[in-house]
Structure formats: structure tokens, C-alpha cells
Scaffold this motif. Structure first.
Motif, PDB file in Angstrom:
ATOM      1  N   ARG A   1     -48.473  15.241 -39.901  1.00  0.00           N
ATOM      2  CA  ARG A   1     -48.496  16.174 -38.787  1.00  0.00           C
ATOM      3  C   ARG A   1     -47.628  15.667 -37.635  1.00  0.00           C
ATOM      4  O   ARG A   1     -46.909  16.444 -36.991  1.00  0.00           O
ATOM      5  CB  ARG A   1     -49.943  16.383 -38.310  1.00  0.00           C
ATOM      6  CG  ARG A   1     -50.063  17.407 -37.200  1.00  0.00           C
ATOM      7  CD  ARG A   1     -51.484  17.864 -36.996  1.00  0.00           C
ATOM      8  NE  ARG A   1     -52.372  16.750 -36.699  1.00  0.00           N
ATOM      9  CZ  ARG A   1     -53.686  16.897 -36.470  1.00  0.00           C
ATOM     10  NH1 ARG A   1     -54.234  18.107 -36.553  1.00  0.00           N
ATOM     11  NH2 ARG A   1     -54.439  15.854 -36.195  1.00  0.00           N
ATOM     12  N   TYR A   2     -47.677  14.354 -37.391  1.00  0.00           N
ATOM     13  CA  TYR A   2     -46.818  13.774 -36.354  1.00  0.00           C
ATOM     14  C   TYR A   2     -45.342  13.974 -36.709  1.00  0.00           C
ATOM     15  O   TYR A   2     -44.524  14.323 -35.844  1.00  0.00           O
ATOM     16  CB  TYR A   2     -47.133  12.286 -36.201  1.00  0.00           C
ATOM     17  CG  TYR A   2     -46.055  11.502 -35.501  1.00  0.00           C
ATOM     18  CD1 TYR A   2     -45.768  11.720 -34.159  1.00  0.00           C
ATOM     19  CD2 TYR A   2     -45.306  10.541 -36.193  1.00  0.00           C
ATOM     20  CE1 TYR A   2     -44.766  11.001 -33.519  1.00  0.00           C
ATOM     21  CE2 TYR A   2     -44.307   9.822 -35.555  1.00  0.00           C
ATOM     22  CZ  TYR A   2     -44.047  10.064 -34.223  1.00  0.00           C
ATOM     23  OH  TYR A   2     -43.064   9.354 -33.588  1.00  0.00           O
TER      24      TYR A   2
ATOM     25  N   GLN B   1     -59.658  12.070 -35.212  1.00  0.00           N
ATOM     26  CA  GLN B   1     -58.869  12.760 -36.222  1.00  0.00           C
ATOM     27  C   GLN B   1     -57.471  13.091 -35.728  1.00  0.00           C
ATOM     28  O   GLN B   1     -56.544  13.193 -36.511  1.00  0.00           O
ATOM     29  CB  GLN B   1     -59.590  14.041 -36.651  1.00  0.00           C
ATOM     30  CG  GLN B   1     -60.851  13.785 -37.450  1.00  0.00           C
ATOM     31  CD  GLN B   1     -61.489  15.074 -37.917  1.00  0.00           C
ATOM     32  OE1 GLN B   1     -61.051  16.154 -37.576  1.00  0.00           O
ATOM     33  NE2 GLN B   1     -62.539  14.945 -38.715  1.00  0.00           N
ATOM     34  N   ALA B   2     -57.311  13.274 -34.431  1.00  0.00           N
ATOM     35  CA  ALA B   2     -56.000  13.623 -33.901  1.00  0.00           C
ATOM     36  C   ALA B   2     -55.468  12.552 -32.970  1.00  0.00           C
ATOM     37  O   ALA B   2     -54.487  12.769 -32.284  1.00  0.00           O
ATOM     38  CB  ALA B   2     -56.069  14.958 -33.172  1.00  0.00           C
TER      39      ALA B   2
ATOM     40  N   GLN C   1     -52.413  12.578 -40.810  1.00  0.00           N
ATOM     41  CA  GLN C   1     -52.080  12.570 -39.385  1.00  0.00           C
ATOM     42  C   GLN C   1     -50.599  12.262 -39.166  1.00  0.00           C
ATOM     43  O   GLN C   1     -49.947  12.870 -38.303  1.00  0.00           O
ATOM     44  CB  GLN C   1     -52.935  11.536 -38.667  1.00  0.00           C
ATOM     45  CG  GLN C   1     -54.408  11.914 -38.576  1.00  0.00           C
ATOM     46  CD  GLN C   1     -55.133  11.056 -37.556  1.00  0.00           C
ATOM     47  OE1 GLN C   1     -54.687  10.924 -36.415  1.00  0.00           O
ATOM     48  NE2 GLN C   1     -56.237  10.459 -37.965  1.00  0.00           N
TER      49      GLN C   1
ATOM     50  N   ASP D   1     -51.572  10.860 -33.994  1.00  0.00           N
ATOM     51  CA  ASP D   1     -50.393  11.701 -33.805  1.00  0.00           C
ATOM     52  C   ASP D   1     -50.263  12.166 -32.365  1.00  0.00           C
ATOM     53  O   ASP D   1     -49.167  12.288 -31.832  1.00  0.00           O
ATOM     54  CB  ASP D   1     -50.406  12.880 -34.772  1.00  0.00           C
ATOM     55  CG  ASP D   1     -51.602  13.786 -34.579  1.00  0.00           C
ATOM     56  OD1 ASP D   1     -52.705  13.255 -34.481  1.00  0.00           O
ATOM     57  OD2 ASP D   1     -51.427  15.009 -34.521  1.00  0.00           O
ATOM     58  N   HIS D   2     -51.377  12.414 -31.655  1.00  0.00           N
ATOM     59  CA  HIS D   2     -51.280  12.790 -30.246  1.00  0.00           C
ATOM     60  C   HIS D   2     -50.727  11.651 -29.409  1.00  0.00           C
ATOM     61  O   HIS D   2     -49.914  11.867 -28.507  1.00  0.00           O
ATOM     62  CB  HIS D   2     -52.659  13.196 -29.725  1.00  0.00           C
ATOM     63  CG  HIS D   2     -53.038  14.591 -30.127  1.00  0.00           C
ATOM     64  ND1 HIS D   2     -54.182  15.203 -29.689  1.00  0.00           N
ATOM     65  CD2 HIS D   2     -52.418  15.484 -30.926  1.00  0.00           C
ATOM     66  CE1 HIS D   2     -54.257  16.425 -30.198  1.00  0.00           C
ATOM     67  NE2 HIS D   2     -53.191  16.608 -30.952  1.00  0.00           N
TER      68      HIS D   2
ATOM     69  N   HIS E   1     -56.369  10.272 -45.078  1.00  0.00           N
ATOM     70  CA  HIS E   1     -56.567  10.870 -43.760  1.00  0.00           C
ATOM     71  C   HIS E   1     -55.480  10.424 -42.780  1.00  0.00           C
ATOM     72  O   HIS E   1     -54.918  11.241 -42.032  1.00  0.00           O
ATOM     73  CB  HIS E   1     -57.944  10.490 -43.220  1.00  0.00           C
ATOM     74  CG  HIS E   1     -58.139  10.816 -41.768  1.00  0.00           C
ATOM     75  ND1 HIS E   1     -58.244  12.101 -41.309  1.00  0.00           N
ATOM     76  CD2 HIS E   1     -58.226  10.005 -40.675  1.00  0.00           C
ATOM     77  CE1 HIS E   1     -58.399  12.081 -39.990  1.00  0.00           C
ATOM     78  NE2 HIS E   1     -58.379  10.823 -39.588  1.00  0.00           N
TER      79      HIS E   1
END
Length: 296
Positions: free
Chosen positions: A218-219, A3-4, A215, A7-8, A211
Motif C-alpha cells: 500500500r505504501y 495496521q496503518a 502495508q 505506511d502512514h 500483513h
């Protein structure tokens, strides 16, 4: 973990901070443009309010360099009886000298400057700027040597130029926001192209486009907010230093603008990050959807 993951992985890339610095520069210049447009708009409004309906009557001196006090009293009485005239004020010799001092310098004293053949100035405040034409015609018939200056004419021109400059600055801010939009969209598209295997894997395990867009939003925000903070802080510090310099050089003229500056800086510190967040969200969505639709 998935899920992350996207972007991480993108936020740890070497290009993240150069993009943030670019965004900080964009926000810095856009903030200065907004504060300058704010100041120009306030100045134009104050110009309109300050000298609305104000005129100046000039009685030239005679051959001896003096203006007859009886003539001044007669003109003042005539003005008092004219319809539309709200108030009049005949300037004293000291007040006239004070007006000339910025052009004549500080070397001479009031007595020596008063020896100059100075005209008699009378400030006139009318209830309606439209009265100026009637007033000019009546005074021209009775006192042909007197001159009447309507400040509203050049004040309106100056205020209009200030408004045009404010609009030009707002247009510049619009171009900068478009550059911010393009920068975030480019970063999202480039990042997705690098992470295409991960995106394909997420699709295989059931991740939806919504979804993945979430992401990337958020990024985009994690990419934008440090630049926003740096840009707003830099803009506020630069503007505060400038307003402090202006107040130091001319306290009587610029001190009242300090409250307006802090109000504008407060609005800027809240509004510009929100505006940047909105642009980042939209650009991330559009860029992500465009890449996803191009996938097989």
C-alpha cells in the motif's frame, strides 16, 4: 492503529515527494517512448500496405526533350497485356510537375516547368511483388532505354528501420521500468530499515510477514500513483502539442494520424499506471521479504 502505522509514517517522510517526482519523470519518458514506438510501428505497417506491389516505369525524353506519345501508348498497351499487372497510370505533365515542385520551389509556374526535358512516368500496380523481376526482364528486352523502379525495395528497408527504432524504444522503456522497480524497492527497503523498531513491535504483538508486506504494498502504491498521474498527463500534453504542430505544418500528411494518437494515449493512460502498479507491488514484496528475513 498499528495496521496503518508503517505506511502512514513512511508516506509523511520528506523523501516521499522527491521519489514521486523521480517516478513522474520515469513515467513521462517511458510514455513518450511507448507512443513513439506505437507511431513507428503504425508507420511501418502503412508503408508496407501503401506501396506494396507498386512500381514506376520511366521513359526518358528524346533529343528534343519530349517523349513520343505513340511510344507511351505502345508501352501502356504492352503493360496491359503482361500477366500480373493489375493497373497502370501514365502521369500527365501537370502531375509530373507537381512531383517536382517540392525540389524546384514555388517560383516557377506550371508552363515554365513543363518546358523542362521531363521523362514520361507510368505508375504500375502488380498483383504480386514477385512479378517485378519478370516484368523488369521483359521490359529490358523490348524497351532497353526505359527504367523500372521497384518502390518495394527501399520501402521495405525504411519500414525495417522504423521497426528497429520501435524495438530500441521498447528496450528503453524496459530499462525505465527496471529503474522504476529499483526505485520502489529502494524506497521500501530504506523505509523498513528506518521503521525497524515498529516492525519488531508488530512482530511481538502477532503481526505476520504477510500483513507487513500488505502495508508496504500500500505504501508503494501511495508512492507511485501521484508520479504516474503526473507523468501520464505530462506525456499526453507533450505528445498532443507535437501532433498538433505536425498537423499544422502538414495537415494532409499527419491529420489521419490524430485518431491513432488518441487511441495510443488512451491505452497509455490506462496501461502504464497498471503496469507501474504491478511493478510497485512486486518490488515492495521482494524488498519487504528481504528485510524481514534479515531480522533476528
Amino acid at each position: 492503529m498499528n495496521q496503518a502505522h508503517i505506511d502512514h509514517a513512511l508516506i509523511r517522510t520528506p523523501v516521499a515527494w522527491p521519489l514521486r517526482i523521480m517516478i513522474a519523470v520515469i513515467v513521462f519518458i517511458a510514455g513518450l517512448g511507448l507512443l513513439s514506438a506505437w507511431a513507428l510501428g503504425l508507420s511501418a505497417a502503412q508503408l508496407d500496405r501503401g506501396l506494396r506491389g507498386q512500381m514506376t516505369l520511366e521513359l526518358p525524353p528524346d533529343e528534343n526533350g519530349k517523349v513520343d506519345s505513340a511510344l507511351t501508348a505502345e508501352v501502356a498497351k504492352t503493360l496491359d497485356n503482361m500477366p500480373g499487372v493489375q493497373s497502370i497510370h501514365a502521369l500527365t505533365a501537370d502531375e509530373t510537375v507537381a512531383l517536382l515542385r517540392p525540389w524546384l520551389g514555388q517560383s516557377g509556374d506550371a508552363k515554365s516547368l513543363a518546358l523542362l526535358p521531363l521523362p514520361q512516368l507510368i505508375d504500375i500496380q502488380v498483383t504480386d511483388p514477385a512479378v517485378a523481376k519478370t516484368l523488369r526482364a521483359q521490359l529490358a528486352k523490348k524497351y532497353p532505354t526505359a527504367g523500372l523502379a521497384d518502390h518495394q525495395l527501399w520501402i521495405q528497408s525504411l519500414a525495417q528501420q522504423a521497426r528497429l527504432a520501435a524495438l530500441a524504444l521498447l528496450a528503453l522503456v524496459g530499462v525505465l521500468l527496471l529503474a522504476l522497480f529499483s526505485t520502489v524497492a529502494f524506497a521500501c527497503r530504506a523505509g523498513l530499515n528506518v521503521q525497524l523498531p515498529t516492525v519488531a513491535l508488530l512482530h511481538v504483538i502477532g503481526a505476520t510477514d504477510t500483513h507487513i508486506c500488505g502495508q508496504m504494498r500500500r505504501y508503494a502504491w501511495r508512492l507511485v500513483w501521484p508520479g504516474c498521474v503526473l507523468g501520464v498527463i505530462g506525456c499526453s500534453l507533450a505528445s498532443a502539442a507535437l501532433i498538433h504542430l505536425l498537423i499544422t505544418l502538414a495537415p494532409s500528411k499527419y491529420a489521419p494520424a490524430e485518431d491513432h494518437f488518441w487511441l495510443g494515449a488512451s491505452v497509455l493512460s490506462l496501461g502504464l499506471p497498471l503496469l507501474a502498479w504491478g511493478f510497485a507491488r512486486i518490488s515492495a514484496n521482494l524488498a519487504t521479504l528481504r528485510v524481514l528475513r534479515a531480522m533476528p
